[in-house]
Each structure stands twice: as structure tokens, then as C-alpha cells.
Design a protein around this motif. Structure first.
Motif: not given
Length: 234
Positions: A128-157
């Protein structure tokens, strides 16, 4: 485009377009989610702290969920999206980080718990400091899909292996599911960001699995928790 006439208390009528009605609904739902998110994970926190047990809960699953919501906050903040479209994220960050901390703490991993808290705090500051480029933040946001699913599926397993859901809270799980479903509409209407909307669709499906497991393993879970309580009092 369809229009709607609304009568106001003074007796006059105002005309609202279909787009204005959708915006009003989206804003109302968005802020409702923000308000409710301040409490959505409290049942889970209370359950863990009251029992002083994190049995049945996965730290890895909670950590991956925490990363997903953290990336969402930093990306939405950088893009200057309307607060009503993502304002629940900071609350969920705090609550999820607390749950992850107590999972380690009550598993007798106090040093790891403190290390996690310090490291995560540094990560949040950096994002949140503004030091990370928006393109990097976009790629991090893109990982939300596997993270959101994987995190719940680990608990489900873990639930599937244990044949019970341990300290998993039905109230928190259901509210998270309902919140994700609502966020699909508000995200598409207020930001048009299909990447974030897709993340909420996946998260809704994953949360539904956990809710279904809680009901399916209800009897086994009650028996497990009763045995655990007897061990503590004996």
C-alpha cells in the motif's frame, strides 16, 4: 431504457433511469457488505478464542485466503475503485490475519505466530506504500483466483480427511458465501473488472463447498468437539 417513478415524502415524484436504479442497488449492497464484513469473521474468531483450540482449521488455507484479500485491497486502492466495491477487504484482512495467527498460537507455535504477524505487516506496508508498480499489483490480483479456490479447497480437503469440520464456524462460512455472491453483481456494475468478478465467482463456489461440508459432517463434528472438551476438563 426503462424508467421508474418514485414518490417522495413531500408528495412529488422523481424519475429514475434503469441505470440509476442499478447504481443505487449496487451502492446499497456494497456498503451493506462493508458494514457486515466488520463482523463476518467474528463468530470464527470467538469460537477459536473461546475454546482456545484451532483444531480442524488449516493455517495454509487461511494464509492463502489472506493473501487473496490483501492483493485485492492493494490493487483496488491503486486503481482508485469506488470504496463501496472493495471496502470490506481491509476488515477481512484484519480478521483473517487474526484467525491465521491464533491457528498457530493455539497449535503451540507461538514463535511462528509472532514471525507471521511481523512478516505480514511488512508485506501490507509494502503493497500500500505506492512503491509497487500497478502492473505488478495486477499480476498479484490475477493470482487471487487460484488463491481463493486453493485456500478453501485445502480446508475442504482437511475436513474430508478428518470427517469433521472442527472449529469451522457455520455463521462465518455462510456469510462469506453470501458476500461473494453479492460482490459479483456490485463488482461488475461499479468497476466492470471481470478479473475481480471471476475471483468472487470462484470464491463463492469454494465457500459453498465448506458450507455443505459443515452440514454433511454436523454429527461427526459435534462428537469430535465433545471429545475434545472432555479431554481438556479431565
Amino acid at each position: 431504457m426503462a424508467t421508474f417513478r418514485v414518490k417522495i415524502p413531500l408528495g412529488d415524484e422523481i424519475e429514475l433511469s434503469e441505470e440509476m436504479v442499478k447504481t443505487l442497488i449496487a451502492k446499497t449492497l456494497g456498503y451493506s457488505i462493508i458494514v457486515s464484513s466488520a463482523f463476518v469473521k467474528l463468530p470464527q474468531l470467538i469460537k477459536v478464542c473461546a475454546s482456545k483450540s484451532s483444531s480442524g482449521l488449516s493455517f495454509l488455507g487461511a494464509f492463502m485466503e489472506l493473501l487473496a484479500v490483501t492483493f485485492n485491497t492493494s490493487y483496488s486502492l491503486a486503481k482508485r475503485y469506488p470504496f463501496s466495491s472493495w471496502g470490506e477487504a481491509p476488515f477481512l484482512q484484519f480478521e483473517t490475519a487474526s484467525i491465521a495467527f491464533f491457528i498457530l498460537w493455539y497449535s503451540r507455535q507461538q514463535k511462528q505466530a509472532l514471525t507471521f504477524l511481523f512478516t505480514y505487516s511488512l508485506l501490507v506496508f509494502l503493497l500500500v506504500s505506492g512503491l509497487v508498480p500497478i502492473t505488478v499489483l495486477w499480476y498479484l490480483q490475477a493470482t487471487n483466483l487460484p488463491l481463493a479456490v486453493a485456500g478453501k479447497m485445502i480446508q475442504a480437503r482437511k475436513n474430508y480427511i478428518n470427517h469433521h469440520t472442527g472449529q469451522l464456524s457455520i455463521i462465518t462460512s455462510f456469510l462469506l458465501f453470501a458476500g461473494c455472491v453479492t460482490r459479483i453483481f456490485t463488482t461488475l456494475h461499479e468497476t466492470g473488472d471481470k478479473l475481480i468478478a471471476l475471483t468472487f465467482i470462484a470464491a463463492a463456489a469454494a465457500n459453498f463447498v465448506l458450507v455443505a461440508q459443515i452440514f454433511y459432517y454436523w454429527k461427526n463434528t459435534n462428537e469430535f468437539l465433545l471429545k475434545e472438551q472432555k479431554k481438556k476438563t479431565s
